[in-house]
Design a protein around this motif. Structure first.
Motif, PDB file in Angstrom:
ATOM      1  N   THR A 122      26.137  97.419  40.259  1.00 30.23           N
ATOM      2  CA  THR A 122      27.458  97.547  40.878  1.00 30.23           C
ATOM      3  C   THR A 122      28.094  98.871  40.483  1.00 30.23           C
ATOM      4  O   THR A 122      28.712  99.562  41.301  1.00 30.23           O
ATOM      5  CB  THR A 122      28.378  96.392  40.428  1.00 30.23           C
ATOM      6  OG1 THR A 122      27.608  95.205  40.323  1.00 30.23           O
ATOM      7  CG2 THR A 122      29.511  96.191  41.391  1.00 30.23           C
ATOM      8  N   GLY A 176      36.589 100.149  41.017  1.00 30.38           N
ATOM      9  CA  GLY A 176      35.855 101.300  41.522  1.00 30.38           C
ATOM     10  C   GLY A 176      36.663 102.577  41.462  1.00 30.38           C
ATOM     11  O   GLY A 176      36.132 103.669  41.678  1.00 30.38           O
ATOM     12  N   MET A 205      34.266  97.710  34.796  1.00 33.37           N
ATOM     13  CA  MET A 205      33.310  96.689  35.186  1.00 33.37           C
ATOM     14  C   MET A 205      33.159  95.629  34.094  1.00 33.37           C
ATOM     15  O   MET A 205      32.991  94.435  34.378  1.00 33.37           O
ATOM     16  CB  MET A 205      31.963  97.366  35.448  1.00 33.37           C
ATOM     17  CG  MET A 205      30.971  96.502  36.162  1.00 33.37           C
ATOM     18  SD  MET A 205      31.615  95.950  37.713  1.00 33.37           S
ATOM     19  CE  MET A 205      31.292  97.319  38.699  1.00 33.37           C
ATOM     20  N   PHE A 242      29.379 101.791  43.016  1.00 30.38           N
ATOM     21  CA  PHE A 242      30.782 102.229  43.024  1.00 30.38           C
ATOM     22  C   PHE A 242      30.912 103.712  42.690  1.00 30.38           C
ATOM     23  O   PHE A 242      31.765 104.412  43.236  1.00 30.38           O
ATOM     24  CB  PHE A 242      31.596 101.392  42.021  1.00 30.38           C
ATOM     25  CG  PHE A 242      32.069 100.099  42.599  1.00 30.38           C
ATOM     26  CD1 PHE A 242      31.389  99.508  43.656  1.00 30.38           C
ATOM     27  CD2 PHE A 242      33.197  99.462  42.103  1.00 30.38           C
ATOM     28  CE1 PHE A 242      31.820  98.316  44.206  1.00 30.38           C
ATOM     29  CE2 PHE A 242      33.635  98.271  42.648  1.00 30.38           C
ATOM     30  CZ  PHE A 242      32.948  97.694  43.700  1.00 30.38           C
ATOM     31  N   GLN A 274      34.904  87.816  44.805  1.00 31.25           N
ATOM     32  CA  GLN A 274      34.446  88.908  45.656  1.00 31.25           C
ATOM     33  C   GLN A 274      35.615  89.815  46.062  1.00 31.25           C
ATOM     34  O   GLN A 274      35.551  91.030  45.962  1.00 31.25           O
ATOM     35  CB  GLN A 274      33.813  88.304  46.896  1.00 31.25           C
ATOM     36  CG  GLN A 274      32.892  89.246  47.618  1.00 31.25           C
ATOM     37  CD  GLN A 274      32.295  88.565  48.827  1.00 31.25           C
ATOM     38  OE1 GLN A 274      32.860  87.590  49.340  1.00 31.25           O
ATOM     39  NE2 GLN A 274      31.178  89.050  49.275  1.00 31.25           N
ATOM     40  N   GLN A 322      33.657  91.888  35.123  1.00 33.52           N
ATOM     41  CA  GLN A 322      32.512  90.977  35.154  1.00 33.52           C
ATOM     42  C   GLN A 322      32.763  89.765  34.268  1.00 33.52           C
ATOM     43  O   GLN A 322      32.416  88.647  34.626  1.00 33.52           O
ATOM     44  CB  GLN A 322      31.244  91.695  34.665  1.00 33.52           C
ATOM     45  CG  GLN A 322      30.623  92.608  35.687  1.00 33.52           C
ATOM     46  CD  GLN A 322      29.803  91.841  36.716  1.00 33.52           C
ATOM     47  OE1 GLN A 322      29.377  90.741  36.461  1.00 33.52           O
ATOM     48  NE2 GLN A 322      29.598  92.444  37.873  1.00 33.52           N
ATOM     49  N   ARG A 326      23.176  93.283  36.774  1.00 31.10           N
ATOM     50  CA  ARG A 326      24.253  93.119  37.747  1.00 31.10           C
ATOM     51  C   ARG A 326      25.378  94.131  37.579  1.00 31.10           C
ATOM     52  O   ARG A 326      25.702  94.838  38.542  1.00 31.10           O
ATOM     53  CB  ARG A 326      24.779  91.687  37.721  1.00 31.10           C
ATOM     54  CG  ARG A 326      23.841  90.730  38.459  1.00 31.10           C
ATOM     55  CD  ARG A 326      24.425  89.365  38.585  1.00 31.10           C
ATOM     56  NE  ARG A 326      24.860  88.852  37.286  1.00 31.10           N
ATOM     57  CZ  ARG A 326      25.620  87.784  37.135  1.00 31.10           C
ATOM     58  NH1 ARG A 326      26.053  87.137  38.174  1.00 31.10           N
ATOM     59  NH2 ARG A 326      25.954  87.365  35.927  1.00 31.10           N
ATOM     60  N   PRO A 327      25.963  94.256  36.372  1.00 27.11           N
ATOM     61  CA  PRO A 327      27.034  95.262  36.269  1.00 27.11           C
ATOM     62  C   PRO A 327      26.529  96.693  36.472  1.00 27.11           C
ATOM     63  O   PRO A 327      27.240  97.510  37.046  1.00 27.11           O
ATOM     64  CB  PRO A 327      27.584  95.055  34.854  1.00 27.11           C
ATOM     65  CG  PRO A 327      26.560  94.281  34.130  1.00 27.11           C
ATOM     66  CD  PRO A 327      25.827  93.477  35.144  1.00 27.11           C
ATOM     67  N   LEU A 338      37.244  91.964  43.202  1.00 31.95           N
ATOM     68  CA  LEU A 338      36.527  93.163  42.793  1.00 31.95           C
ATOM     69  C   LEU A 338      37.078  94.395  43.526  1.00 31.95           C
ATOM     70  O   LEU A 338      37.151  95.482  42.976  1.00 31.95           O
ATOM     71  CB  LEU A 338      35.036  92.981  43.089  1.00 31.95           C
ATOM     72  CG  LEU A 338      34.102  94.142  42.779  1.00 31.95           C
ATOM     73  CD1 LEU A 338      34.134  94.466  41.298  1.00 31.95           C
ATOM     74  CD2 LEU A 338      32.687  93.803  43.196  1.00 31.95           C
ATOM     75  N   TYR A 339      37.494  94.196  44.771  1.00 32.64           N
ATOM     76  CA  TYR A 339      37.984  95.334  45.554  1.00 32.64           C
ATOM     77  C   TYR A 339      39.461  95.593  45.377  1.00 32.64           C
ATOM     78  O   TYR A 339      39.898  96.739  45.455  1.00 32.64           O
ATOM     79  CB  TYR A 339      37.626  95.127  47.034  1.00 32.64           C
ATOM     80  CG  TYR A 339      36.133  95.154  47.217  1.00 32.64           C
ATOM     81  CD1 TYR A 339      35.442  96.378  47.177  1.00 32.64           C
ATOM     82  CD2 TYR A 339      35.411  93.980  47.344  1.00 32.64           C
ATOM     83  CE1 TYR A 339      34.067  96.396  47.287  1.00 32.64           C
ATOM     84  CE2 TYR A 339      34.036  94.006  47.450  1.00 32.64           C
ATOM     85  CZ  TYR A 339      33.365  95.212  47.428  1.00 32.64           C
ATOM     86  OH  TYR A 339      32.007  95.254  47.519  1.00 32.64           O
TER      87      TYR A 339
END
Lengths: 430, 274
Positions: free
Chosen positions: B57, B203, B86, B61, B194, B90, B53-54, B197-198
Motif C-alpha cells: 500500500t 497518502g 500507514m 501511495f 476502505q 493499519q 500489506r502495508p 484509508l482515503y
C-alpha cells in the motif's frame, strides 16, 4: 451464619419471542425497512408514534415467554443436588443464570463461594492448537490462573490419558481423546460450588464412570457443593443426595433424591404415559383415538423401563364408518427429537386395503427389550391414508423412559443409537 | 466465605465487573495468544503477511500521491511520510475488522461460560498491536535505506500509539457490540476501513487540507493520531495542528467512553441473542 451456599429467591426469566424477524440474527436494515413500511401503512397515527425498537407496530408479533417463573430454593454446603425436569422445563435457563451467562428478569440469587460451571466440555478449544496449548487456554477460560494450571498440568494429562499426543493439534484427536482432555481440565477446577450440565453424556462408559467418581470425590471428600443436571436418572440417583424438579418454569418439588424422583415419575405418569381423549377435543367424522397407553408386560401403566424390558403400547380407537386402506402408525422420537423408528399396524397384515367396519378397536404392539438405549422416548400416533389423508394425529401423545439395566459394565453405558443383544457364538479353534 | 459472596439480580452486573475483569486478565493474554498462534497456521509465508500489506500500500501511495500528484512531503522522503501514517492506520483498520467480528466468532464461549465480555474485543485489538510492532520493524529498515535520521521526537511514538489504541478500542467496542445484534455491521466495517484509508491523511500530509477546513477535517479521530505519528517520526517540518489535535482526542475519549457504556449495557443480553 447458616451454611446455605446458594439461595434463589423468586427467580424469573422472560424471553421475548419475536415472530417478526429471526430472533438470532436481526438485520438493522430490515428493521428500518419494516419501520418505513409501517409508517406508510399506518398513515397519520403511526407518524405520531415514536420511532423506537418497540413501537406498537411490532408488539403484536412479539410474545412473552417465561422460561422460569418464581423459582425459589436453597442449597446447603456439601449438597449434591440434581436438577431434573422434562425438556423445556427451564433447567438450562436456570443453569445459565446461575453461571452468570445471562441475567434474570426478576428475583435474586445469593451465592457464597467460588463458583464454576461446566455447561459444555471443551469450551473454547481450538482445533488448530495442540493438546498442551488447549489445556492452558481452556483452563484460563474456566477461570484458572496460569500458576494453577501449571501446578495441575501433569495431573490433568494423567487423567485424560493423552501424554503421547500433547503436542498434536486437537483436530487430529479422536472424539474420545478430545472429550477426555476437555473433561480433565474441568475436573481439576477447584471451585467451592460446581455446576455440571449433561456433560457426562459423552465419552465411553469407562470414562463416564471415572467422571462420576471424580465428581463424587469432589463432593464427599472435599465438601464441595455440586449441582448436576442430567436426563440420566441413573446417574442422578447415584450421584445426588437431593433434587429439584422443575416443570414449565417453576419448582414442582424438591427434597431428597428418592422423593423427587418418585414425584417426577408419578407426575409424568398422570400427564404423559397415558393419553385419554379430552372431552373438549374436536371430533372428526371418520376416526377418533380414545386412549393411548404405555404398559409393561404385567399390563400396568408405567413410565420407566429398564433397557432389557419389553414396552407394551396399547391404542384404543373408534371408527364411525367403514374405512378402507387406513393405517394406524406410531412414530418414536428420542429426547433430541430424532425419529428412532416408525411402525404401523399394516406392517404385519400385508394388506394395504385393510378394511375396517365401524366400531371400537384395540391395537397392541410390543417394543422389544434390548433395542432402545437409555433415554426418554415420545410417541406420536397417527391414523391416515398413507400419502393422502390424515384422519387424526396425536402429537407427542405419550412418553416413557428407558433406564440402564443395572448390568454395569456388561450392558450399560454402551455407545450407539440402538443397543440390541446379538447372539455370539464363540468356540475354541484347534 | 463472605469474600466470595455473589449476588445475581436483574440489572446488577456492575458491582463485580471491574474486579472480575482484573481477575480474568490472564484470559485476555490467552485469547490474544491463541489468535496470534492460530492466525498464520496453514499459510505459506506466515507472518510476512503483516509486512507485505502495508508495504505494498505504501508503494502504491508513494507513486500516486508523491510521484504523480506531486504532493509536498517536506524534507522527508515520501515513502517514509506515507509509511509513518500507514502504521497507525493499519493498526486501527485491523483492530476494527478483527474486533467487530470477535464476539460472533467466539459465540460458543459466550453462550457457555461467564467472563467479562470486554475481554474479547480487547484481545482482538491486542492481536492487531502485535502486527503493528512487526510492521514497525519495516519502518526502521525504511529509514536506514533512505539514511533518514529521526530526531528525539521519535521517543514519543508510544504516546501516540496509546492514542491510536484508545481510538481503536473505542470504535471496536461499539462495532463489536452492535454486530451482535445487527449483523449489518459485518458489511459496514469493511466499507469504513476502505473508505477511511482515503479520507484519512495516509497518502498525503494533512497540511494539504486548506486551513479553513482543518478543524472540520479533525472530526476524523484518526487525523489527530496520524498527525501525531508523523510529527514524532519525521520531526522537523511536520506540524501538529493543535486545535484539531485536541478535538480529535476529545472525540476519541468520548467514543471510548460511549463504547464502554454501550458495551456494558448490551453485554448482559449477548448470550440471549448471539
Amino acid at each position: 451464619m447458616s451454611d446455605t451456599v446458594i439461595k434463589v429467591e423468586n427467580l424469573g426469566k422472560k424471553y421475548i419471542l419475536s415472530h417478526l424477524a429471526d430472533k438470532r440474527e436481526q438485520l438493522f436494515s430490515s428493521l428500518l425497512v419494516n419501520k418505513a413500511k409501517s409508517l406508510f401503512r399506518g398513515g397519520k397515527q403511526m407518524l405520531s408514534a415514536p420511532l423506537s425498537l418497540h413501537s406498537p407496530s411490532n408488539s403484536r408479533t412479539e410474545e412473552e415467554f417465561w422460561a422460569l417463573n418464581d423459582v425459589s430454593f436453597e442449597i446447603k454446603q456439601g449438597d449434591r443436588v440434581g436438577i431434573i425436569g422434562r425438556n423445556g422445563a427451564g433447567k438450562s435457563t436456570l443453569l445459565k443464570i446461575l453461571s452468570r451467562i445471562t441475567e434474570p428478569t426478576k428475583g435474586r440469587i445469593t451465592i457464597n463461594g467460588r463458583i464454576a460451571s461446566l455447561l459444555e466440555v471443551g469450551t473454547g478449544f481450538h482445533s488448530e492448537l495442540s493438546g498442551r496449548e488447549n489445556i492452558y487456554l481452556n483452563g484460563a477460560i474456566l477461570g484458572m490462573s496460569r500458576e494453577e494450571i501449571k501446578r495441575k498440568f501433569d495431573e490433568i494429562v494423567d487423567f485424560a490419558e493423552v501424554e503421547k499426543f500433547l503436542d498434536t493439534p486437537v483436530k487430529r484427536y479422536s472424539s474420545g481423546m478430545y472429550v477426555r482432555l476437555a473433561f480433565a481440565v474441568a475436573a481439576h477446577l477447584e471451585p467451592e460450588i460446581l455446576i455440571v450440565d449433561e456433560v457426562l453424556a459423552v465419552g465411553d462408559a469407562e470414562f463416564q464412570k471415572k467422571c462420576l467418581g471424580k465428581m463424587e470425590d469432589v463432593s464427599t471428600k472435599q465438601g464441595r457443593t455440586v449441582l448436576f443436571v442430567s436426563h440420566n436418572m441413573g446417574a442422578i440417583s447415584r450421584l445426588c443426595t437431593s433434587a429439584v424438579l422443575l416443570d414449565a418454569g417453576s419448582v414442582k418439588s424438591m427434597g431428597t433424591i428418592h422423593n423427587v424422583l418418585q414425584n417426577y415419575q408419578t407426575h409424568c405418569i398422570t400427564s404423559s404415559c397415558n393419553w385419554i381423549r379430552p372431552e373438549n377435543m374436536s371430533n372428526n367424522l371418520m376416526f377418533k383415538f380414545i386412549s393411548i397407553g404405555v404398559n409393561n408386560s404385567q399390563n400396568s401403566s408405567l413410565l420407566s423401563f429398564a433397557a432389557d424390558e419389553e414396552v407394551l403400547i396399547e391404542i384404543v380407537y373408534e371408527i364411525e364408518r367403514k374405512l378402507t386402506g387406513c393405517q394406524v402408525g406410531v412414530r418414536v422420537t428420542d429426547s433430541d427429537g430424532n425419529i428412532v423408528f416408525t411402525t404401523a399396524d399394516t406392517d404385519t397384515t400385508n394388506n394395504s386395503a385393510f378394511q375396517r367396519e365401524p366400531g371400537k378397536y384395540r391395537a397392541l404392539f410390543i417394543i422389544p427389550g434390548f433395542l432402545l438405549t437409555p433415554g426418554t422416548y415420545t410417541l406420536t400416533v397417527v391414523a391416515h391414508l398413507p400419502h393422502r389423508t390424515v384422519y387424526e394425529i396425536i402429537e407427542q401423545a405419550v412418553s416413557f423412559t428407558v433406564t440402564n439395566t443395572g448390568w454395569v459394565g456388561v450392558f450399560d453405558g454402551r455407545l450407539g443409537a440402538v443397543s440390541p443383544r446379538i447372539i455370539w457364538k464363540t468356540s475354541i479353534c484347534e | 466465605m463472605s469474600e466470595h459472596q455473589l449476588v445475581i439480580e436483574a440489572g446488577r452486573g456492575e458491582k463485580h465487573y471491574w474486579r472480575d475483569l482484573w481477575r480474568f486478565r490472564e484470559l485476555l493474554y490467552f485469547l490474544s495468544w491463541r489468535d496470534i498462534l492460530v492466525r498464520y497456521k496453514q499459510t505459506v509465508i506466515g507472518v510476512a503477511w503483516s509486512v507485505i500489506r502495508p508495504v505494498l500500500t505504501m508503494i502504491v501511495f508513494t507513486v500516486i500521491f508523491g510521484k504523480l500528484a506531486k504532493f509536498p512531503s517536506g524534507n522527508a522522503p515520501y515513502a517514509i511520510l506515507v509509511y509513518a501514517a500507514m502504521l497507525p492506520w493499519q493498526f486501527f483498520a485491523n483492530a476494527l475488522s478483527e474486533s467487530s467480528n470477535s464476539l460472533i466468532s467466539n459465540s460458543n464461549m459466550i453462550s457457555k461460560v461467564y467472563f467479562p465480555r470486554l475481554i474479547v474485543p480487547c484481545s482482538a485489538v491486542i492481536v492487531s498491536l502485535v502486527d503493528f510492532l512487526i510492521s514497525f520493524v519495516v519502518l526502521v529498515v525504511l529509514m536506514a535505506w533512505y539514511r533518514f535520521l529521526p530526531s528525539w521526537q521519535i521517543l514519543l511514538v508510544p504516546l501516540f500509539l496509546f492514542q491510536a489504541l484508545v481510538a481503536a478500542l473505542g470504535f471496536s467496542l461499539w462495532l463489536s457490540a452492535l454486530n451482535v445484534k445487527y449483523r449489518d455491521f459485518r458489511y459496514i466495517v469493511p466499507f469504513i476501513v476502505q473508505f477511511g484509508l482515503y479520507v484519512s491523511p495516509v497518502g498525503f500530509s494533512s497540511s494539504v487540507v486548506p486551513e479553513k477546513w482543518r478543524l472540520l477535517y479533525s472530526l476524523n479521530p484518526m487525523v489527530g493520531v496520524i498527525d501525531g505519528f508523523r510529527w514524532a517520526i519525521l520531526g522537523g517540518d511536520a506540524q501538529i495542528y493543535w486545535p484539531g489535535f485536541l478535538l480529535s482526542n476529545g472525540l476519541m475519549l468520548l467514543i471510548l467512553g460511549g463504547g464502554v457504556w454501550y458495551f456494558r449495557k448490551t453485554e448482559r443480553i449477548f448470550a440471549d441473542i448471539i
